[in-house]
Design an enzyme around this catalytic site. Structure first.
Site, PDB file in Angstrom:
ATOM      1  N   ASP A  40       0.827  -1.199   0.000  1.00  0.00           N
ATOM      2  CA  ASP A  40       0.000   0.000   0.000  1.00  0.00           C
ATOM      3  C   ASP A  40       0.862   1.249   0.000  1.00  0.00           C
ATOM      4  OD1 ASP A  40      -2.633   1.388   2.151  1.00  0.00           O
ATOM      5  OD2 ASP A  40      -2.380   1.411  -0.028  1.00  0.00           O
TER       6      ASP A  40
ATOM      7  N   LYS B 218       2.597   3.434  -5.744  1.00  0.00           N
ATOM      8  CA  LYS B 218       2.011   2.405  -6.612  1.00  0.00           C
ATOM      9  C   LYS B 218       3.009   1.887  -7.651  1.00  0.00           C
ATOM     10  CE  LYS B 218      -1.111   3.337  -3.903  1.00  0.00           C
ATOM     11  NZ  LYS B 218      -1.047   2.545  -2.633  1.00  0.00           N
TER      12      LYS B 218
ATOM     13  N   ASP C 207      -3.329  -3.046  -2.404  1.00  0.00           N
ATOM     14  CA  ASP C 207      -4.390  -2.049  -2.422  1.00  0.00           C
ATOM     15  C   ASP C 207      -4.291  -1.208  -3.700  1.00  0.00           C
ATOM     16  OD1 ASP C 207      -5.338   0.853  -0.441  1.00  0.00           O
ATOM     17  OD2 ASP C 207      -6.587  -0.593  -1.518  1.00  0.00           O
ATOM     18  N   ASN C 208      -5.392  -0.595  -4.097  1.00  0.00           N
ATOM     19  CA  ASN C 208      -5.411   0.425  -5.163  1.00  0.00           C
ATOM     20  C   ASN C 208      -5.061  -0.069  -6.551  1.00  0.00           C
ATOM     21  OD1 ASN C 208      -3.808   2.004  -2.579  1.00  0.00           O
ATOM     22  ND2 ASN C 208      -5.868   2.636  -3.172  1.00  0.00           N
TER      23      ASN C 208
ATOM     24  N   GLU D 215     -11.531   4.108  -0.771  1.00  0.00           N
ATOM     25  CA  GLU D 215     -11.918   4.426   0.607  1.00  0.00           C
ATOM     26  C   GLU D 215     -12.792   5.680   0.690  1.00  0.00           C
ATOM     27  OE1 GLU D 215      -8.851   3.680  -0.406  1.00  0.00           O
ATOM     28  OE2 GLU D 215      -7.369   5.143   0.160  1.00  0.00           O
TER      29      GLU D 215
END
Ligand SMILES: CCCNc1ncnc2c1ncn2[C@@H]1O[C@H](/C=C/CNC(=O)c2cc(-c3ccc(F)cc3)cc(O)c2O)[C@H](C)[C@H]1O
Ligand SMILES: [Mg+2]
Length: 214
Positions: free
Chosen positions: A141, A144, A169-170, A199
């Site tokens: 996380d 990226k 994540d993401n 989120e």
């Protein structure tokens, strides 16, 4: 002087959460970020997916890349079995200072080791400095564009074993295209996408769970 967003998040924890109660810390941050100001915690919706993966893996060793304020650090650690350990890496000292206080408020210092520094420098030192053999679960996380290089680095350093789980994540927003392409096309990973939302918003995002096949 002006406070920073992480400082305000810590304030919300200290005002609204019960010391020693990790779930109340998670709830306090989610309520603050949903009602007062957005922040890039994995959040409550993706957090439930994170919880289910952590519970399924039941890891003895966890690595988190990118602590930020410690929201997912506390969320993961609150589900770990008694002697399990979570190492979380954060290279921004300001965030590390906040995260240490959030972790302390949750009463999880014994399960969590926050190490200040860049993942690229620390991953090669995991075995010698932190006595880690392999990680059962890795939560990605951080920046990226670092998911893929750091995953390759963890492989090279022998930190992944047959069955190690990477949870990223993401993968949609902000997105990690090179990482996604790699884990979905490599014969050494079995990947699965968990569709969710960014989120505290209605924007699509999701988590990618990738099992290392050795
Ligand atoms: C070379 C250093 C690499 N090694 C490193 N080693 C150690 N620590 C590292 C490394 N690289 C970074 N960190 C730390 O991890 C944290 C960084 C976290 C980054 N997260 C995002 O950017 C994001 C954005 C959005 C978002 C979505 C929509 C929007 F509109 C806006 C934002 C949502 C999300 O859920 C997101 O997680 C922390 C801030 C930073 O100091
Ligand atoms: Mg994130």
């Amino acid at each position: 002087t002006q406070s920073t967003r992480p400082q305000r998040i810590l304030g919300a924890v200290q005002q609204n959460a019960t010391r020693g109660d990790p779930r109340s810390v998670v709830r306090a941050i989610d309520q603050y970020c949903r009602n007062q100001e957005w922040a890039m915690n994995v959040g409550d919706e993706k957090g439930c997916i994170l919880d289910s993966v952590v519970s399924e893996v039941n890891p003895a060793t966890v690595l988190e890349l990118g602590t930020y304020c410690g929201y997912s650090t506390v969320r993961i650690a609150s589900l770990l079995p008694p002697h399990a350990k979570l190492i979380t890496l954060e290279f921004n000292p300001e965030f590390a200072v906040i995260a240490r206080q959030v972790i302390a408020w949750a009463g999880l210092e014994d399960k969590i080791q926050l190490v200040e520094g860049a993942s690229g420098d620390l991953i090669p030192k995991m075995k010698e400095q932190f006595g880690v053999e392999t990680f059962d679960l890795v939560f990605l996380d951080h920046w990226k564009d670092r998911y893929l290089p750091d995953t390759k680095l963890m492989e090279e350093c022998g930190l992944l074993r047959k069955g190690s789980v990477l949870l990223a994540d993401n993968v949609i927003c902000p997105g990690t295209p090179e990482y996604l392409e790699f884990v979905r096309s490599s014969p050494r990973y079995e990947s699965q996408y968990f569709k969710s939302h960014l989120e505290y918003t209605k924007v699509e995002d999701g988590l990618e769970k990738s099992v290392f096949l050795g």
